[in-house]
Design a protein around this motif. Structure first.
Motif, PDB file in Angstrom:
ATOM      1  N   CYS A 175      29.714 -42.105  12.704  1.00 20.12           N
ATOM      2  CA  CYS A 175      30.038 -41.427  13.958  1.00 20.12           C
ATOM      3  C   CYS A 175      31.068 -42.298  14.666  1.00 20.12           C
ATOM      4  O   CYS A 175      30.736 -43.369  15.177  1.00 20.12           O
ATOM      5  CB  CYS A 175      28.787 -41.257  14.806  1.00 20.12           C
ATOM      6  N   ALA A 176      32.324 -41.856  14.654  1.00 17.50           N
ATOM      7  CA  ALA A 176      33.403 -42.607  15.283  1.00 17.50           C
ATOM      8  C   ALA A 176      33.506 -42.224  16.747  1.00 17.50           C
ATOM      9  O   ALA A 176      33.653 -41.039  17.070  1.00 17.50           O
ATOM     10  CB  ALA A 176      34.715 -42.328  14.568  1.00 17.50           C
ATOM     11  N   ALA A 177      33.408 -43.221  17.620  1.00 17.50           N
ATOM     12  CA  ALA A 177      33.406 -42.971  19.062  1.00 17.50           C
ATOM     13  C   ALA A 177      34.729 -43.407  19.686  1.00 17.50           C
ATOM     14  O   ALA A 177      35.346 -44.386  19.249  1.00 17.50           O
ATOM     15  CB  ALA A 177      32.252 -43.719  19.712  1.00 17.50           C
ATOM     16  N   SER A 178      35.139 -42.690  20.699  1.00 16.51           N
ATOM     17  CA  SER A 178      36.338 -43.055  21.445  1.00 16.51           C
ATOM     18  C   SER A 178      36.233 -42.519  22.870  1.00 16.51           C
ATOM     19  O   SER A 178      35.434 -41.624  23.150  1.00 16.51           O
ATOM     20  CB  SER A 178      37.598 -42.502  20.765  1.00 16.51           C
ATOM     21  N   GLY A 179      37.023 -43.106  23.760  1.00 22.81           N
ATOM     22  CA  GLY A 179      37.069 -42.633  25.135  1.00 22.81           C
ATOM     23  C   GLY A 179      36.076 -43.297  26.062  1.00 22.81           C
ATOM     24  O   GLY A 179      35.992 -42.927  27.244  1.00 22.81           O
ATOM     25  N   PHE A 180      35.296 -44.251  25.563  1.00 16.22           N
ATOM     26  CA  PHE A 180      34.374 -45.017  26.397  1.00 16.22           C
ATOM     27  C   PHE A 180      34.122 -46.371  25.731  1.00 16.22           C
ATOM     28  O   PHE A 180      34.469 -46.562  24.572  1.00 16.22           O
ATOM     29  CB  PHE A 180      33.063 -44.247  26.616  1.00 16.22           C
ATOM     30  N   THR A 181      33.506 -47.272  26.485  1.00 18.50           N
ATOM     31  CA  THR A 181      33.217 -48.609  25.963  1.00 18.50           C
ATOM     32  C   THR A 181      31.959 -48.542  25.123  1.00 18.50           C
ATOM     33  O   THR A 181      30.836 -48.680  25.625  1.00 18.50           O
ATOM     34  CB  THR A 181      33.085 -49.628  27.102  1.00 18.50           C
ATOM     35  N   PHE A 182      32.146 -48.324  23.842  1.00 21.91           N
ATOM     36  CA  PHE A 182      31.058 -48.058  22.901  1.00 21.91           C
ATOM     37  C   PHE A 182      29.991 -49.140  22.962  1.00 21.91           C
ATOM     38  O   PHE A 182      28.793 -48.833  22.938  1.00 21.91           O
ATOM     39  CB  PHE A 182      31.653 -47.954  21.496  1.00 21.91           C
ATOM     40  N   SER A 183      30.402 -50.382  23.056  1.00 20.10           N
ATOM     41  CA  SER A 183      29.460 -51.499  22.975  1.00 20.10           C
ATOM     42  C   SER A 183      28.506 -51.577  24.170  1.00 20.10           C
ATOM     43  O   SER A 183      27.548 -52.350  24.141  1.00 20.10           O
ATOM     44  CB  SER A 183      30.215 -52.822  22.854  1.00 20.10           C
ATOM     45  N   ASN A 184      28.746 -50.781  25.195  1.00 17.60           N
ATOM     46  CA  ASN A 184      27.885 -50.796  26.384  1.00 17.60           C
ATOM     47  C   ASN A 184      26.734 -49.798  26.316  1.00 17.60           C
ATOM     48  O   ASN A 184      25.865 -49.802  27.193  1.00 17.60           O
ATOM     49  CB  ASN A 184      28.698 -50.480  27.636  1.00 17.60           C
ATOM     50  N   TYR A 185      26.732 -48.940  25.285  1.00 21.27           N
ATOM     51  CA  TYR A 185      25.808 -47.817  25.287  1.00 21.27           C
ATOM     52  C   TYR A 185      24.931 -47.749  24.047  1.00 21.27           C
ATOM     53  O   TYR A 185      25.400 -47.937  22.922  1.00 21.27           O
ATOM     54  CB  TYR A 185      26.572 -46.500  25.419  1.00 21.27           C
ATOM     55  N   GLY A 186      23.658 -47.441  24.289  1.00 25.56           N
ATOM     56  CA  GLY A 186      22.793 -47.071  23.188  1.00 25.56           C
ATOM     57  C   GLY A 186      23.259 -45.745  22.601  1.00 25.56           C
ATOM     58  O   GLY A 186      23.969 -44.979  23.266  1.00 25.56           O
ATOM     59  N   MET A 187      22.863 -45.497  21.364  1.00 24.83           N
ATOM     60  CA  MET A 187      23.288 -44.282  20.679  1.00 24.83           C
ATOM     61  C   MET A 187      22.119 -43.696  19.906  1.00 24.83           C
ATOM     62  O   MET A 187      21.147 -44.387  19.586  1.00 24.83           O
ATOM     63  CB  MET A 187      24.436 -44.580  19.708  1.00 24.83           C
ATOM     64  N   HIS A 188      22.233 -42.404  19.580  1.00 22.37           N
ATOM     65  CA  HIS A 188      21.153 -41.696  18.901  1.00 22.37           C
ATOM     66  C   HIS A 188      21.695 -40.841  17.765  1.00 22.37           C
ATOM     67  O   HIS A 188      22.843 -40.391  17.819  1.00 22.37           O
ATOM     68  CB  HIS A 188      20.444 -40.764  19.882  1.00 22.37           C
ATOM     69  N   TRP A 189      20.833 -40.611  16.791  1.00 23.59           N
ATOM     70  CA  TRP A 189      21.045 -39.566  15.793  1.00 23.59           C
ATOM     71  C   TRP A 189      19.962 -38.499  16.008  1.00 23.59           C
ATOM     72  O   TRP A 189      18.778 -38.825  16.126  1.00 23.59           O
ATOM     73  CB  TRP A 189      20.956 -40.107  14.374  1.00 23.59           C
ATOM     74  N   ILE A 190      20.387 -37.267  16.055  1.00 25.22           N
ATOM     75  CA  ILE A 190      19.503 -36.114  16.184  1.00 25.22           C
ATOM     76  C   ILE A 190      19.876 -35.139  15.074  1.00 25.22           C
ATOM     77  O   ILE A 190      21.047 -35.023  14.726  1.00 25.22           O
ATOM     78  CB  ILE A 190      19.664 -35.441  17.567  1.00 25.22           C
ATOM     79  N   ARG A 191      18.891 -34.455  14.519  1.00 28.29           N
ATOM     80  CA  ARG A 191      19.194 -33.511  13.447  1.00 28.29           C
ATOM     81  C   ARG A 191      18.619 -32.135  13.752  1.00 28.29           C
ATOM     82  O   ARG A 191      17.728 -31.986  14.588  1.00 28.29           O
ATOM     83  CB  ARG A 191      18.678 -34.008  12.108  1.00 28.29           C
ATOM     84  N   GLN A 192      19.155 -31.156  13.024  1.00 24.19           N
ATOM     85  CA  GLN A 192      18.715 -29.774  13.200  1.00 24.19           C
ATOM     86  C   GLN A 192      18.715 -29.097  11.835  1.00 24.19           C
ATOM     87  O   GLN A 192      19.777 -28.849  11.269  1.00 24.19           O
ATOM     88  CB  GLN A 192      19.648 -29.051  14.170  1.00 24.19           C
ATOM     89  N   ALA A 193      17.527 -28.834  11.315  1.00 21.50           N
ATOM     90  CA  ALA A 193      17.413 -28.113  10.052  1.00 21.50           C
ATOM     91  C   ALA A 193      17.917 -26.680  10.249  1.00 21.50           C
ATOM     92  O   ALA A 193      17.892 -26.165  11.370  1.00 21.50           O
ATOM     93  CB  ALA A 193      15.970 -28.110   9.577  1.00 21.50           C
ATOM     94  N   PRO A 194      18.380 -26.049   9.180  1.00 16.27           N
ATOM     95  CA  PRO A 194      18.911 -24.684   9.298  1.00 16.27           C
ATOM     96  C   PRO A 194      17.944 -23.749  10.005  1.00 16.27           C
ATOM     97  O   PRO A 194      16.757 -23.693   9.645  1.00 16.27           O
ATOM     98  CB  PRO A 194      19.135 -24.271   7.838  1.00 16.27           C
ATOM     99  N   THR A 195      18.404 -23.080  10.995  1.00 17.89           N
ATOM    100  CA  THR A 195      17.686 -22.112  11.843  1.00 17.89           C
ATOM    101  C   THR A 195      16.534 -22.730  12.628  1.00 17.89           C
ATOM    102  O   THR A 195      15.708 -22.007  13.189  1.00 17.89           O
ATOM    103  CB  THR A 195      17.140 -20.914  11.025  1.00 17.89           C
ATOM    104  N   LYS A 196      16.465 -24.044  12.700  1.00 17.15           N
ATOM    105  CA  LYS A 196      15.377 -24.704  13.414  1.00 17.15           C
ATOM    106  C   LYS A 196      15.877 -25.378  14.686  1.00 17.15           C
ATOM    107  O   LYS A 196      17.066 -25.312  15.015  1.00 17.15           O
ATOM    108  CB  LYS A 196      14.719 -25.758  12.505  1.00 17.15           C
ATOM    109  N   GLY A 197      14.951 -26.044  15.383  1.00 16.66           N
ATOM    110  CA  GLY A 197      15.285 -26.729  16.628  1.00 16.66           C
ATOM    111  C   GLY A 197      15.771 -28.150  16.393  1.00 16.66           C
ATOM    112  O   GLY A 197      15.970 -28.594  15.264  1.00 16.66           O
TER     113      GLY A 197
END
Lengths: 114, 111
Positions: free
Chosen positions: A22-44
């Protein structure tokens, strides 16, 4: 402008590995926690993993503990998700998101199938 | 894990109608620091989730003020005052007071 761009998805056989970026730009990346979220097909939406700004603290949902590894390279402003021992139930679109979920990437599809 | 129960699962509305979506938590979302980490998202078909509201009632930048959020503790509501065609999609509540969980979603359809 904040941008999060995921890559690395694709079709993979059960038991194999894949690494998402996940390539980030436009903010100071090193200052922020980050998350991965997933969504199975047709699911939440389902939280997968989180990482602190320094990378020193990581958190995982139970079903991926021991198989997935979240990491980051602050010099490259990039978040990663190493996915090993993949299962069919890991099939989903994977999104990266910023600390307070105010920015999301466009998502990358991972399909685990023989 | 904290369970978020969203109702209704589907909402059929006409343009201009006001609608509400409920999100009930299995435990209080009030954090020890005094914040309540309850957000609302909209996911349009084929798109990534778009943040609408954070900390229960604060509007994200650029979100129209026909959207509003309210609630406390375990009961929260998203209200759309005057639905517009662009509002169709699936609405999710999410909390990150206790780890991170999402509601099951409410699909808004336009009549």
């Amino acid at each position: 402008e904040v941008q999060l761009v995921e890559s690395g998805g694709g079709l993979v056989q059960p038991g194999r590995s894949l690494k998402l970026s996940c390539a980030a730009s436009g903010f100071t990346f090193s200052n922020y926690g980050m998350h991965w979220i997933r969504q199975a097909p047709t699911k939440g939406l389902e939280w997968v993993a989180s990482i602190s700004p320094s990378g020193g603290s990581t958190y995982y949902r139970d079903s991926v503990k021991g198989r997935f590894t979240i990491s980051r390279d602050n010099a490259k402003s990039t978040l990663y998700l190493q996915m090993d021992s993949l299962r069919s139930e890991d099939t989903a679109t994977y999104y990266c998101a910023t600390n307070y979920f105010d920015y999301w990437g466009q998502g990358v599809m991972v399909t685990v199938s023989s | 894990d904290v369970v978020l129960t969203q109702t209704p699962p589907t909402l059929l509305a006409t343009i201009g109608q006001s609608v509400s979506i409920s999100c009930r938590s299995s435990q209080s979302l009030l954090h020890s620091n005094g914040n309540t980490y309850l957000n609302w998202l909209l996911q349009r078909t084929g798109q990534s989730p778009q943040p609408l509201i954070y900390l229960v009632s604060k509007l994200e930048s650029g979100v129209p003020n026909r959207f509003s959020g309210s609630g406390s503790g375990t009961d929260f509501t998203l209200k759309i005052s005057g639905v517009e065609a662009e509002d169709l999609g699936v609405y999710y509540c999410m909390q990150f007071t206790h780890s991170l969980t999402f509601g099951s979603g409410t699909k808004l359809e336009i009549k």
